[in-house]
Write an enzyme that holds these catalytic residues in place. Structure first.
Site, PDB file in Angstrom:
ATOM      1  N   TYR A   3      33.898 -16.163  10.877  1.00  8.46           N
ATOM      2  CA  TYR A   3      35.275 -15.979  10.899  1.00  8.46           C
ATOM      3  C   TYR A   3      35.836 -15.336  12.112  1.00  8.46           C
ATOM      4  CZ  TYR A   3      34.138 -16.046   5.819  1.00  8.46           C
ATOM      5  OH  TYR A   3      33.703 -16.429   4.558  1.00  8.46           O
ATOM      6  N   HIS A  30      24.898 -17.249   5.131  1.00  6.57           N
ATOM      7  CA  HIS A  30      26.327 -17.799   4.813  1.00  6.57           C
ATOM      8  C   HIS A  30      26.306 -19.144   4.047  1.00  6.57           C
ATOM      9  CE1 HIS A  30      30.668 -17.784   6.321  1.00  6.57           C
ATOM     10  NE2 HIS A  30      30.597 -18.470   5.383  1.00  6.57           N
TER      11      HIS A  30
HETATM   12  N1  LIG Z   1      30.810 -17.693   1.542  1.00  5.82           N
HETATM   13  C1  LIG Z   1      31.723 -18.682   1.994  1.00  5.82           C
HETATM   14  O1  LIG Z   1      31.351 -19.812   2.388  1.00  5.82           O
HETATM   15  C2  LIG Z   1      33.159 -18.576   1.879  1.00  5.82           C
HETATM   16  C3  LIG Z   1      34.229 -19.511   1.792  1.00  5.82           C
HETATM   17  C4  LIG Z   1      35.507 -19.343   1.784  1.00  5.82           C
HETATM   18  C5  LIG Z   1      36.004 -18.197   1.538  1.00  5.82           C
HETATM   19  N2  LIG Z   1      35.087 -17.118   1.598  1.00  5.82           N
HETATM   20  C6  LIG Z   1      35.586 -15.724   1.278  1.00  5.82           C
HETATM   21  O2  LIG Z   1      36.323 -15.581   0.297  1.00  5.82           O
HETATM   22  C7  LIG Z   1      37.692 -15.078   0.849  1.00  5.82           C
HETATM   23  C8  LIG Z   1      38.912 -15.419  -0.097  1.00  5.82           C
HETATM   24  O3  LIG Z   1      38.851 -17.012  -0.106  1.00  5.82           O
HETATM   25  P1  LIG Z   1      39.907 -17.821   0.866  1.00  5.82           P
HETATM   26  O4  LIG Z   1      40.465 -17.165   1.937  1.00  5.82           O
HETATM   27  O5  LIG Z   1      39.138 -19.367   0.991  1.00  5.82           O
HETATM   28  O6  LIG Z   1      40.992 -18.296  -0.338  1.00  5.82           O
HETATM   29  P2  LIG Z   1      41.683 -17.350  -1.511  1.00  5.82           P
HETATM   30  O7  LIG Z   1      41.527 -16.035  -1.436  1.00  5.82           O
HETATM   31  O8  LIG Z   1      41.606 -18.315  -2.838  1.00  5.82           O
HETATM   32  O9  LIG Z   1      43.226 -17.725  -0.973  1.00  5.82           O
HETATM   33  C9  LIG Z   1      43.962 -17.379   0.202  1.00  5.82           C
HETATM   34  C10 LIG Z   1      45.294 -17.919   0.001  1.00  5.82           C
HETATM   35  O10 LIG Z   1      46.091 -17.350  -0.976  1.00  5.82           O
HETATM   36  C11 LIG Z   1      47.299 -16.782  -0.733  1.00  5.82           C
HETATM   37  N3  LIG Z   1      47.478 -15.683  -1.558  1.00  5.82           N
HETATM   38  C12 LIG Z   1      46.931 -14.390  -1.501  1.00  5.82           C
HETATM   39  N4  LIG Z   1      47.295 -13.696  -2.576  1.00  5.82           N
HETATM   40  C13 LIG Z   1      48.195 -14.452  -3.316  1.00  5.82           C
HETATM   41  C14 LIG Z   1      49.124 -13.782  -4.329  1.00  5.82           C
HETATM   42  N5  LIG Z   1      48.911 -13.053  -4.927  1.00  5.82           N
HETATM   43  N6  LIG Z   1      49.978 -15.331  -4.741  1.00  5.82           N
HETATM   44  C15 LIG Z   1      49.760 -16.259  -4.111  1.00  5.82           C
HETATM   45  N7  LIG Z   1      49.142 -16.634  -2.888  1.00  5.82           N
HETATM   46  C16 LIG Z   1      48.313 -15.672  -2.637  1.00  5.82           C
HETATM   47  C17 LIG Z   1      46.876 -16.337   0.800  1.00  5.82           C
HETATM   48  O11 LIG Z   1      48.210 -16.499   1.217  1.00  5.82           O
HETATM   49  P3  LIG Z   1      48.489 -15.725   2.834  1.00  5.82           P
HETATM   50  O12 LIG Z   1      47.584 -16.538   3.863  1.00  5.82           O
HETATM   51  O13 LIG Z   1      50.067 -15.874   3.167  1.00  5.82           O
HETATM   52  O14 LIG Z   1      48.144 -14.286   2.678  1.00  5.82           O
HETATM   53  C18 LIG Z   1      46.174 -17.464   1.130  1.00  5.82           C
HETATM   54  O15 LIG Z   1      46.747 -18.474   1.780  1.00  5.82           O
HETATM   55  C19 LIG Z   1      37.717 -15.605   2.298  1.00  5.82           C
HETATM   56  O16 LIG Z   1      38.836 -14.879   2.866  1.00  5.82           O
HETATM   57  C20 LIG Z   1      36.444 -15.183   2.862  1.00  5.82           C
HETATM   58  O17 LIG Z   1      36.048 -13.780   2.905  1.00  5.82           O
HETATM   59  C21 LIG Z   1      33.564 -17.234   1.732  1.00  5.82           C
END
Ligand SMILES: NC(=O)c1ccc[n+]([C@@H]2O[C@H](COP(=O)([O-])OP(=O)(O)OC[C@H]3O[C@@H](n4cnc5c(N)ncnc54)[C@H](OP(=O)(O)O)[C@@H]3O)[C@@H](O)[C@H]2O)c1
Length: 263
Positions: free
Chosen positions: A41, A99
């Protein structure tokens, strides 16, 4: 140190230094005690800076990072985890994930390095991410340390019930990534209706559903408003009937589906 705090802050794509540091700092102020990052990241150093600047004691925060696919040969694990610890400013990483079971991943070699880091106390827990049941079984046959967690995509549109059940039986925590389907849950009318009923938001409903289904969500949020809103999902408890309504929304719709995925 609690085993695994019930919600974490994700940092994927929060790559502008000051903005990421500010998000993590705000999250720690609001009460989050779990931060999720990864070598891939580019946010480990920002997490490290926020931890160093925070008034919250380091021992109270559960810090998880992940070794990227290119770095999974034995020597590369050892070298890059040292670099991750330096970027994070930590002697011990609370949870170190593989990962993906992809790239240079080789169960014997990769897991020998993870066992060594665990034995040396450089990491508190061994984790895996994006592991299927088959990959979990292969890894468990090789690894001496217990697998503490499998981080997988979980949200109302992608629920992975069979994999979650396997993890529950094997005593492996499920950490749910993209728990808001990358923001898409707010457009799901059924979730919006439930949110109105509970005087909450669709995001909070999704996070409460995850928690009550024994999944630890790690939503990513940049703004103070979303960071606080997501944390407040800890105060929301859905009825069993509502949980069942959300269970029925599963569409097996992944938001993360690269060509190297094991499924
Ligand atoms: N292990 C893996 O392969 C893997 C893959 C993907 C993700 N991850 C981890 O999981 C975490 C979360 O997943 P993600 O970042 O893919 O997606 P997510 O948490 O499902 O969604 C993030 C998005 O939702 C928005 N958001 C956040 N809170 C909100 C709310 N209360 N109401 C409306 N929209 C909201 C954010 O907006 P803003 O940008 O405006 O804040 C961002 O665009 C990652 O950051 C990472 O640490 C791991």
């Amino acid at each position: 140190m609690p085993m695994l705090p019930p919600i974490g802050l994700g940092t994927f794509q929060n790559t502008y230094g000051d903005e990421c540091i500010e998000s993590v700092t705000t999250a720690l102020d609001v009460g989050y005690r779990h931060v999720d990052t990864a070598q891939d990241y580019g946010t480990e150093a920002f997490v490290g800076e926020a931890l160093a600047e925070s008034d919250v004691d380091r021992e109270e925060v559960f810090v998880a990072t992940k070794v990227w696919n290119d770095n999974l040969a034995y020597d590369d694990v050892m070298q890059t985890v040292e670099e991750s610890r330096n970027r994070l400013g930590l002697d011990t990483i609370d949870l170190l994930y593989i990962h993906w079971p992809a790239g240079a991943y080789d169960p014997e070699e990769t897991l020998a390095a993870f066992d060594e880091l665990y034995e040396a106390g450089d990491i508190r827990h061994v984790g895996v991410s994006n592991f299927t049941v088959e990959e979990l079984e292969r890894a468990r046959a090789v690894l001496d340390a217990p697998i503490f967690a499998n981080q997988i995509e979980v949200h109302p549109l992608c629920q992975q019930p069979d994999l979650r059940e396997y993890c529950a039986e094997a005593d492996i925590e499920v950490v749910g990534y993209s728990p808001l389907a990358r923001g898409r849950v707010v457009d799901v009318s059924e979730l919006r209706d439930i949110a109105a009923e509970y005087d909450a938001t669709a995001a909070q409903v999704s996070l409460a559903w995850a928690r009550q289904r024994d999944v630890t969500p790690v939503p990513m949020a940049r703004t103070e408003q979303y960071i606080k809103e997501n944390y407040a999902s800890l105060n929301l408890t859905l009825s069993e009937e509502t949980l069942a309504t959300i269970d029925a929304l599963d569409e097996e719709r992944r938001t993360i589906d690269p060509a190297y995925a094991p499924w």
